[in-house]
Design a protein around this motif. Structure first.
Motif, short mmCIF file in Angstrom:
data_model
loop_
_atom_site.label_atom_id
_atom_site.label_comp_id
_atom_site.label_asym_id
_atom_site.label_seq_id
_atom_site.Cartn_x
_atom_site.Cartn_y
_atom_site.Cartn_z
N SER A 1 4.14 -3.79 7.97
CA SER A 1 4.61 -3.33 9.28
C SER A 1 4.22 -4.31 10.40
O SER A 1 4.80 -4.29 11.47
N LEU A 2 3.23 -5.16 10.14
CA LEU A 2 2.72 -6.05 11.19
C LEU A 2 3.63 -7.25 11.41
O LEU A 2 3.54 -7.92 12.44
N GLY A 3 4.48 -7.57 10.45
CA GLY A 3 5.39 -8.70 10.59
C GLY A 3 4.67 -10.04 10.68
O GLY A 3 5.21 -11.01 11.23
N ALA A 4 3.45 -10.12 10.13
CA ALA A 4 2.67 -11.37 10.18
C ALA A 4 2.73 -12.07 8.82
O ALA A 4 2.89 -11.42 7.79
N ALA A 5 2.57 -13.40 8.84
CA ALA A 5 2.58 -14.15 7.57
C ALA A 5 1.28 -13.93 6.81
O ALA A 5 1.25 -13.94 5.58
N SER A 6 0.17 -13.73 7.55
CA SER A 6 -1.14 -13.50 6.93
C SER A 6 -1.80 -12.31 7.60
O SER A 6 -1.62 -12.11 8.81
N VAL A 7 -2.59 -11.58 6.86
CA VAL A 7 -3.43 -10.54 7.46
C VAL A 7 -4.80 -10.59 6.81
O VAL A 7 -4.94 -10.98 5.65
N ILE A 8 -5.80 -10.17 7.59
CA ILE A 8 -7.14 -9.98 7.03
C ILE A 8 -7.20 -8.52 6.62
O ILE A 8 -6.87 -7.62 7.40
N MET A 9 -7.56 -8.29 5.35
CA MET A 9 -7.63 -6.91 4.87
C MET A 9 -9.05 -6.63 4.39
O MET A 9 -9.55 -7.35 3.53
N LEU A 10 -9.67 -5.61 4.97
CA LEU A 10 -11.07 -5.36 4.62
C LEU A 10 -11.35 -3.86 4.51
O LEU A 10 -10.54 -3.06 5.01
N PRO A 11 -12.45 -3.46 3.86
CA PRO A 11 -13.44 -4.31 3.20
C PRO A 11 -13.24 -4.39 1.69
O PRO A 11 -14.01 -5.06 1.02
N ASP A 12 -12.22 -3.74 1.12
CA ASP A 12 -12.14 -3.65 -0.34
C ASP A 12 -11.38 -4.83 -0.94
O ASP A 12 -10.16 -4.92 -0.80
N GLU A 13 -12.10 -5.69 -1.62
CA GLU A 13 -11.48 -6.87 -2.23
C GLU A 13 -10.40 -6.48 -3.24
O GLU A 13 -9.34 -7.10 -3.29
N TYR A 14 -10.67 -5.46 -4.04
CA TYR A 14 -9.71 -5.13 -5.10
C TYR A 14 -8.44 -4.50 -4.54
O TYR A 14 -7.34 -4.81 -4.97
N LEU A 15 -8.60 -3.61 -3.55
CA LEU A 15 -7.40 -3.05 -2.91
C LEU A 15 -6.58 -4.19 -2.31
O LEU A 15 -5.36 -4.24 -2.45
N ALA A 16 -7.27 -5.13 -1.65
CA ALA A 16 -6.58 -6.26 -1.03
C ALA A 16 -5.83 -7.08 -2.08
O ALA A 16 -4.67 -7.46 -1.90
N ARG A 17 -6.50 -7.33 -3.21
CA ARG A 17 -5.83 -8.13 -4.25
C ARG A 17 -4.69 -7.37 -4.89
O ARG A 17 -3.66 -7.93 -5.26
N ALA B 1 -1.25 8.97 -20.57
CA ALA B 1 -0.76 8.28 -19.37
C ALA B 1 -1.98 7.84 -18.57
O ALA B 1 -2.89 8.65 -18.32
N VAL B 2 -2.02 6.58 -18.19
CA VAL B 2 -3.19 6.03 -17.48
C VAL B 2 -2.83 5.83 -16.00
O VAL B 2 -1.94 5.04 -15.68
N LEU B 3 -3.52 6.56 -15.13
CA LEU B 3 -3.28 6.44 -13.69
C LEU B 3 -4.54 5.86 -13.06
O LEU B 3 -5.63 6.42 -13.22
N ALA B 4 -4.40 4.75 -12.35
CA ALA B 4 -5.58 4.07 -11.80
C ALA B 4 -5.54 4.03 -10.28
O ALA B 4 -4.48 3.91 -9.67
N HIS B 5 -6.72 4.11 -9.69
CA HIS B 5 -6.83 4.00 -8.24
C HIS B 5 -6.83 2.51 -7.86
O HIS B 5 -7.46 1.71 -8.56
N PRO B 6 -6.15 2.13 -6.77
CA PRO B 6 -6.10 0.70 -6.42
C PRO B 6 -7.42 0.11 -5.93
O PRO B 6 -7.47 -1.08 -5.63
N GLU B 7 -8.50 0.89 -5.87
CA GLU B 7 -9.83 0.29 -5.63
C GLU B 7 -10.41 -0.27 -6.93
O GLU B 7 -11.50 -0.85 -6.93
N CYS B 8 -9.70 -0.06 -8.06
CA CYS B 8 -10.16 -0.64 -9.33
C CYS B 8 -9.80 -2.12 -9.35
O CYS B 8 -8.84 -2.55 -8.70
N PRO B 9 -10.53 -2.93 -10.15
CA PRO B 9 -10.19 -4.35 -10.27
C PRO B 9 -8.74 -4.54 -10.74
O PRO B 9 -8.23 -3.71 -11.51
#
Ligand code: SF4
Length: 323
Positions: free
Chosen positions: A162-178, A217-225
């Protein structure tokens, strides 16, 4: 047998998880909490990781962080008790500054929220000038105040785009960001915070679930690696996992997330077998019936946020809710 202080129908909601011999231990507190809620004009908001006797017997509103933030705005009650961790109680206060917001245990923190400070965010802004900052809701009000917008695991990709930016800083969860980076063309600059519950799951563990429980069925939370998410059939927030089970009605499922989520969903989906690896969140488990009762009796612990920080943090939360 069920205690007569509480309506017998309440025990019916949890009888498949809580043995009859344990119910009297809970029933006295449940009866007192129901009466106190009426006396105090209070509602209880409970996160999906709360235990079944809280989630199914005293909560008025249940859900993930996003749902709790939205519902906090809609309630007419004058007091909100947040059965969850501190970073969840702060948005309830931000969005309802005139209401009394209580958290039953002030020490209910979060490893992710503790991984970053407002000063860290200011340093990131110096290092990446002009790059917008997206803060996961699992952050303190001080960190939200330094951010452009908040996100949850349920809306992270939408918020980033929604920000329309080429890059964003996403914090603090590295795995959610990845995990978000894998789904979007936006460049994501991540912080190295982790959830102590979700970072413990491994890809080998997921493969072992499949071998031991054919057809699961395996459902994973996006805070997982990311390598864990890659092994899953579906990745999503706790609300999205609940929707998945409701819509697909799998015969067997494993929720790769905090333990109580499976207990709470199993009670409403008796035809589904829940495989239950148990990674427990010690912070969520600080909230109990006994301290919810005490919180309503004594009207403690009240959540208070500095006025200037609250104004800036509220902007970031409201901007997210508008996406
Ligand atoms: S489950 Fe993880 S992110 Fe949620 S409160 Fe516990 S430590 Fe924090």
């Amino acid at each position: 047998m069920p205690d007569t202080i509480t309506p017998p129908s309440l025990y019916d909601r949890v009888r498949r998880i809580i043995p009859p011999v344990e119910w009297p231990v809970f029933a006295a507190d449940i009866g007192a909490i129901l009466a106190l809620k009426r006396a105090r004009n209070a509602v209880i908001l409970a996160h999906n990781y709360q235990t079944p006797e809280i989630y199914h017997c005293v909560a008025d509103i249940t859900g993930d962080s996003l749902a709790l933030a939205r519902e906090a705005m809609r309630t007419d009650a004058s007091t909100i008790v947040l059965a969850g961790v501190h970073f969840m109680a702060e948005p309830a206060k931000l969005l309802n500054p005139e209401k009394t917001v209580l958290i039953p245990d002030q020490a209910a923190g979060c490893s992710l929220a503790a991984s970053i400070t407002a000063a860290d965010v200011r340093l990131l802004r110096e290092r990446y000038p002009g790059v917008p900052v997206v803060s996961y809701v699992n952050t303190s009000a001080e960190v939200k105040a330094e951010s452009d917008i908040c996100c949850t695991s349920g809306n992270a990709k939408r918020v980033v785009e929604s920000l329309g930016a080429a890059s964003v800083i996403m914090l603090p969860d590295e795995y959610l960001a990845r995990n978000v980076a894998a789904e979007t063309g936006v460049e994501i600059i991540a912080w190295a915070g982790h959830c102590e519950v979700h970072e413990r799951f491994t890809a080998a563990e997921i493969r072992a679930f499949r071998a031991q429980h054919p057809g699961v069925a395996v459902l994973a939370h996006p805070e997982c690696p990311p390598e864990v998410v890659a092994e899953a059939d579906f990745a999503g927030s706790t609300a999205a996992m609940a929707d998945y089970v409701g819509q697909h009605r799998p015969a067997r499922v494993v929720l790769v997330t905090e333990c109580s989520m499976s207990d709470n969903l199993a009670l409403v989906h008796p035809a589904t077998e829940f495989v239950r690896p148990c990674n427990l969140c010690p912070h969520m488990k600080r909230i109990t019936l006994a301290n919810i009762r005490r919180s309503l009796e004594t009207m403690t612990h009240e959540v208070a946020i500095d006025r200037d920080i609250a104004a800036r943090a509220r902007r970031a939360v409201e901007r997210m809710l508008a996406v």
